[in-house]
Scaffold this motif. Sequence first.
Motif, PDB file in Angstrom:
ATOM      1  N   ILE A  42     -30.024  26.124  -5.674  1.00  0.00           N
ATOM      2  CA  ILE A  42     -30.383  25.617  -4.340  1.00  0.00           C
ATOM      3  C   ILE A  42     -30.919  26.752  -3.471  1.00  0.00           C
ATOM      4  O   ILE A  42     -31.931  26.591  -2.775  1.00  0.00           O
ATOM      5  N   ASP A  43     -30.250  27.899  -3.526  1.00  0.00           N
ATOM      6  CA  ASP A  43     -30.714  29.059  -2.757  1.00  0.00           C
ATOM      7  C   ASP A  43     -32.139  29.446  -3.143  1.00  0.00           C
ATOM      8  O   ASP A  43     -32.958  29.746  -2.274  1.00  0.00           O
ATOM      9  N   ARG A  44     -32.438  29.434  -4.446  1.00  0.00           N
ATOM     10  CA  ARG A  44     -33.792  29.775  -4.903  1.00  0.00           C
ATOM     11  C   ARG A  44     -34.823  28.794  -4.346  1.00  0.00           C
ATOM     12  O   ARG A  44     -35.881  29.199  -3.869  1.00  0.00           O
ATOM     13  N   ILE A  45     -34.500  27.499  -4.406  1.00  0.00           N
ATOM     14  CA  ILE A  45     -35.421  26.476  -3.882  1.00  0.00           C
ATOM     15  C   ILE A  45     -35.655  26.687  -2.389  1.00  0.00           C
ATOM     16  O   ILE A  45     -36.798  26.715  -1.921  1.00  0.00           O
ATOM     17  N   LYS A  49     -39.393  27.898  -1.376  1.00  0.00           N
ATOM     18  CA  LYS A  49     -40.263  26.839  -0.852  1.00  0.00           C
ATOM     19  C   LYS A  49     -40.187  26.659   0.657  1.00  0.00           C
ATOM     20  O   LYS A  49     -41.165  26.263   1.284  1.00  0.00           O
ATOM     21  N   TYR A  50     -39.016  26.935   1.223  1.00  0.00           N
ATOM     22  CA  TYR A  50     -38.814  26.594   2.632  1.00  0.00           C
ATOM     23  C   TYR A  50     -38.484  27.800   3.509  1.00  0.00           C
ATOM     24  O   TYR A  50     -38.319  27.660   4.716  1.00  0.00           O
ATOM     25  N   GLU A  56     -28.740  27.579   6.939  1.00  0.00           N
ATOM     26  CA  GLU A  56     -29.732  27.031   7.872  1.00  0.00           C
ATOM     27  C   GLU A  56     -29.951  25.547   7.601  1.00  0.00           C
ATOM     28  O   GLU A  56     -30.027  24.744   8.539  1.00  0.00           O
ATOM     29  N   LEU A  57     -30.032  25.173   6.324  1.00  0.00           N
ATOM     30  CA  LEU A  57     -30.170  23.758   5.987  1.00  0.00           C
ATOM     31  C   LEU A  57     -28.916  22.990   6.410  1.00  0.00           C
ATOM     32  O   LEU A  57     -29.014  21.860   6.895  1.00  0.00           O
ATOM     33  N   ASP A  58     -27.750  23.603   6.247  1.00  0.00           N
ATOM     34  CA  ASP A  58     -26.506  22.959   6.680  1.00  0.00           C
ATOM     35  C   ASP A  58     -26.516  22.674   8.183  1.00  0.00           C
ATOM     36  O   ASP A  58     -26.076  21.623   8.624  1.00  0.00           O
ATOM     37  N   VAL A  59     -27.033  23.605   8.968  1.00  0.00           N
ATOM     38  CA  VAL A  59     -27.116  23.406  10.424  1.00  0.00           C
ATOM     39  C   VAL A  59     -28.069  22.257  10.739  1.00  0.00           C
ATOM     40  O   VAL A  59     -27.736  21.352  11.517  1.00  0.00           O
ATOM     41  N   LEU A  60     -29.241  22.273  10.120  1.00  0.00           N
ATOM     42  CA  LEU A  60     -30.217  21.201  10.367  1.00  0.00           C
ATOM     43  C   LEU A  60     -29.641  19.849   9.949  1.00  0.00           C
ATOM     44  O   LEU A  60     -29.768  18.855  10.682  1.00  0.00           O
ATOM     45  N   LEU A 130     -33.765  18.641   1.909  1.00  0.00           N
ATOM     46  CA  LEU A 130     -32.602  17.883   1.435  1.00  0.00           C
ATOM     47  C   LEU A 130     -32.952  17.014   0.235  1.00  0.00           C
ATOM     48  O   LEU A 130     -32.181  16.926  -0.716  1.00  0.00           O
ATOM     49  N   LYS A 131     -34.109  16.387   0.291  1.00  0.00           N
ATOM     50  CA  LYS A 131     -34.543  15.540  -0.830  1.00  0.00           C
ATOM     51  C   LYS A 131     -34.654  16.374  -2.104  1.00  0.00           C
ATOM     52  O   LYS A 131     -34.191  15.968  -3.172  1.00  0.00           O
ATOM     53  N   GLU A 132     -35.231  17.547  -1.975  1.00  0.00           N
ATOM     54  CA  GLU A 132     -35.395  18.407  -3.153  1.00  0.00           C
ATOM     55  C   GLU A 132     -34.048  18.946  -3.647  1.00  0.00           C
ATOM     56  O   GLU A 132     -33.797  19.024  -4.848  1.00  0.00           O
ATOM     57  N   VAL A 133     -33.159  19.283  -2.730  1.00  0.00           N
ATOM     58  CA  VAL A 133     -31.835  19.787  -3.103  1.00  0.00           C
ATOM     59  C   VAL A 133     -31.031  18.708  -3.820  1.00  0.00           C
ATOM     60  O   VAL A 133     -30.403  18.963  -4.855  1.00  0.00           O
ATOM     61  N   VAL A 134     -31.053  17.494  -3.298  1.00  0.00           N
ATOM     62  CA  VAL A 134     -30.315  16.394  -3.927  1.00  0.00           C
ATOM     63  C   VAL A 134     -30.880  16.105  -5.318  1.00  0.00           C
ATOM     64  O   VAL A 134     -30.131  15.898  -6.273  1.00  0.00           O
ATOM     65  N   THR A 135     -32.195  16.131  -5.446  1.00  0.00           N
ATOM     66  CA  THR A 135     -32.824  15.928  -6.755  1.00  0.00           C
ATOM     67  C   THR A 135     -32.371  17.013  -7.728  1.00  0.00           C
ATOM     68  O   THR A 135     -32.016  16.727  -8.872  1.00  0.00           O
TER      69      THR A 135
END
Length: 163
Positions: A42-45, A49-50, A56-60, A130-135
């Motif tokens: 997940i960290d690599r993605i 990519k982002y 940071e994703l957790d905050v969003l 989030l979509k990419e992480v869940v996938t």
Amino acid sequence: MDVEKLKEGIIFHKKNSPKTYKKDIDLGVPIFVLHKNIINGIDRILNKKYEMTNIELDVLSSLVLGGGDECILSPTQLYDRLVFSSGGMTKVLKKLELKEFITRVENSEDKRSKLVKLTSKGREICDKALKEVVTYECQYFECLEKGEKENLKSILFKVLENN
């Protein structure tokens, strides 16, 4: 990952450290390795990519899920939700503000503080990431049949409820 080496390592340590392995604590090792592999992926993605971190994703995500229709929370609500220090949260919020993923707005209830609001750019990046992480997370469990997934989920929740 060489799963056979991992299994052999567990057996070796179990045999050579009998005092440590009085009980079947070797379940924790594959769980730890699985968790580490998923988080590292997940960290690599997110980084590649982002250009963002997992926190940071957790905050969003917290703003989306807990911030109501306007996606607004106080910094205190955010660090309480994420079990994060206020100093650490301040650094994360500054980074997200520089990226224009959040904005700070007046707090009508407390003029001394500002609230955190998700921007449309932040919402868009949050949804995509989030979509990419869940996938990605789901790919880890594709090797399991539907019944196995249900059993694993049931077992994990049972362990969580017991602790």
